[in-house]
Design a protein around this motif. Structure first.
Motif, PDB file in Angstrom:
ATOM      1  N   LEU A  26       0.857  -1.175   0.000  1.00 20.60           N
ATOM      2  CA  LEU A  26       0.000   0.000   0.000  1.00 20.60           C
ATOM      3  C   LEU A  26       0.902   1.236   0.000  1.00 20.60           C
ATOM      4  O   LEU A  26       1.587   1.474   0.986  1.00 20.60           O
ATOM      5  N   PRO A  27       0.951   1.975  -1.114  1.00 19.73           N
ATOM      6  CA  PRO A  27       0.136   1.846  -2.320  1.00 19.73           C
ATOM      7  C   PRO A  27       0.666   0.775  -3.275  1.00 19.73           C
ATOM      8  O   PRO A  27       1.804   0.334  -3.159  1.00 19.73           O
ATOM      9  N   THR A  28      -0.184   0.404  -4.240  1.00 20.29           N
ATOM     10  CA  THR A  28       0.243  -0.470  -5.326  1.00 20.29           C
ATOM     11  C   THR A  28       1.286   0.271  -6.171  1.00 20.29           C
ATOM     12  O   THR A  28       1.114   1.461  -6.456  1.00 20.29           O
ATOM     13  N   TYR A  69      -5.237  -3.928  -3.714  1.00 19.13           N
ATOM     14  CA  TYR A  69      -5.506  -4.564  -2.415  1.00 19.13           C
ATOM     15  C   TYR A  69      -6.907  -5.164  -2.409  1.00 19.13           C
ATOM     16  O   TYR A  69      -7.144  -6.200  -1.789  1.00 19.13           O
ATOM     17  N   GLY A  94      -0.743  -6.070   4.861  1.00 14.90           N
ATOM     18  CA  GLY A  94      -0.560  -4.858   4.089  1.00 14.90           C
ATOM     19  C   GLY A  94       0.735  -4.174   4.467  1.00 14.90           C
ATOM     20  O   GLY A  94       0.920  -3.787   5.629  1.00 14.90           O
ATOM     21  N   VAL A 135       2.462  -1.065   4.431  1.00 16.42           N
ATOM     22  CA  VAL A 135       2.148   0.351   4.240  1.00 16.42           C
ATOM     23  C   VAL A 135       3.449   1.110   4.002  1.00 16.42           C
ATOM     24  O   VAL A 135       4.253   1.286   4.922  1.00 16.42           O
ATOM     25  N   TRP A 187      -5.221   4.574   4.618  1.00 18.04           N
ATOM     26  CA  TRP A 187      -5.558   3.408   3.803  1.00 18.04           C
ATOM     27  C   TRP A 187      -6.883   2.781   4.216  1.00 18.04           C
ATOM     28  O   TRP A 187      -7.599   2.240   3.376  1.00 18.04           O
ATOM     29  N   VAL A 240      -9.436   2.358   1.203  1.00 22.59           N
ATOM     30  CA  VAL A 240     -10.014   1.055   0.863  1.00 22.59           C
ATOM     31  C   VAL A 240     -11.540   1.113   0.985  1.00 22.59           C
ATOM     32  O   VAL A 240     -12.269   0.547   0.155  1.00 22.59           O
ATOM     33  N   TRP A 242      -1.865  -4.752   9.049  1.00 22.75           N
ATOM     34  CA  TRP A 242      -1.174  -3.672   8.336  1.00 22.75           C
ATOM     35  C   TRP A 242      -0.013  -3.162   9.169  1.00 22.75           C
ATOM     36  O   TRP A 242      -0.187  -2.888  10.369  1.00 22.75           O
TER      37      TRP A 242
END
Length: 239
Positions: free
Chosen positions: A124-126, A137, A167, A169, A177, A181, A236
């Motif tokens: 996160l992020p892609t 995600y 995740g 981050v 996030w 999301v 996360w």
């Protein structure tokens, strides 16, 4: 003498006794993983990686070490890129599996050829690469490589009632996030994408601002699986 040698050879491959664990034990396993995240991130021996595969390989190694050195957890192992139980063409990022013991949970046995918990890992992020969907995600427009999407479609974890997602981050924070999301899922609902509803949204269970680790939970209807739904625990960690 020969009898003694035969006994030694026969027992050399013997495994430990069966373990009978309550269904709720999976929650303890997820807590165990969550508790290991901060020390993994902060380990001075760990090289600074950003790619998902290298991060997950490092985490797998750390979790295996922690299992071996933590009383009551040495009957577990973690493995990377495990073939899906229903479709060997698909691989799961990380799994928790018995190590020697046969573990019984809710009337089902698991040995070291099977896994107890499928775990999907996402950044996160892609990464902003060509063809990548920033919502990865949750979902992707092309194919079915979205994290939650894979579980809803039964591509991952169809033989399990529970799964986990980790995740990584790497920008912004947990609060950002969680909100983002939620917006992605709201957009899917507004756009009438089949199979998505407000029930798919993530609930924040805990957020330790000192360790920078959060746990979230979600439950999703799915198109195939041993149950009509799957529960996902989201872990996360801010890197």
């Amino acid at each position: 003498m020969l009898a003694d040698e035969a006994d030694t050879k026969a027992n050399s491959g013997a495994l430990a006794d069966d373990l009978l664990l309550p269904k709720e034990w999976i929650s303890s396993l997820i807590t165990f993983i969550a508790d290991a995240l901060p020390a993994w991130r902060d380990d001075s021996r760990r090289t600074g990686e950003t790619g998902e595969n290298k991060l997950s390989a490092q985490l797998c190694g750390r979790l295996n070490s922690v299992c071996r050195h933590t009383p009551g957890w040495d009957f577990l192992q973690f493995r990377r890129e495990e073939p899906s139980e229903s479709d060997g063409r698909r691989a799961i990022d990380l799994v928790a599996s018995p190590s020697g013991n046969i573990i019984w949970i809710n009337g089902r046995s698991y040995d070291h050829y099977q896994y107890l918990l499928p775990i999907e890992c996402k950044r996160l992020p892609t990464p902003e690469d060509k063809g990548r969907d920033p919502r990865e995600y949750v979902i992707t427009d092309s194919g079915s490589t979205g994290g939650i999407q894979r579980f809803k479609a039964g591509h991952h974890g169809d033989q399990h009632e529970r799964a986990a997602m980790i995740g990584y981050v790497q920008a912004n924070d947990v609060a950002h996030w969680h909100k983002t999301v939620g917006i992605w899922i709201d957009d899917l609902i507004t756009s009438s994408v089949p199979g998505w509803s407000v029930a798919d949204k993530l609930t924040l269970a805990s957020h330790d601002k000192t360790t920078r680790v959060a746990t979230l939970a979600s439950t999703h209807d799915r198109t195939k699986g041993i149950t009509s739904y799957i529960q996902i625990d989201h872990l996360w960690i801010e890197l």
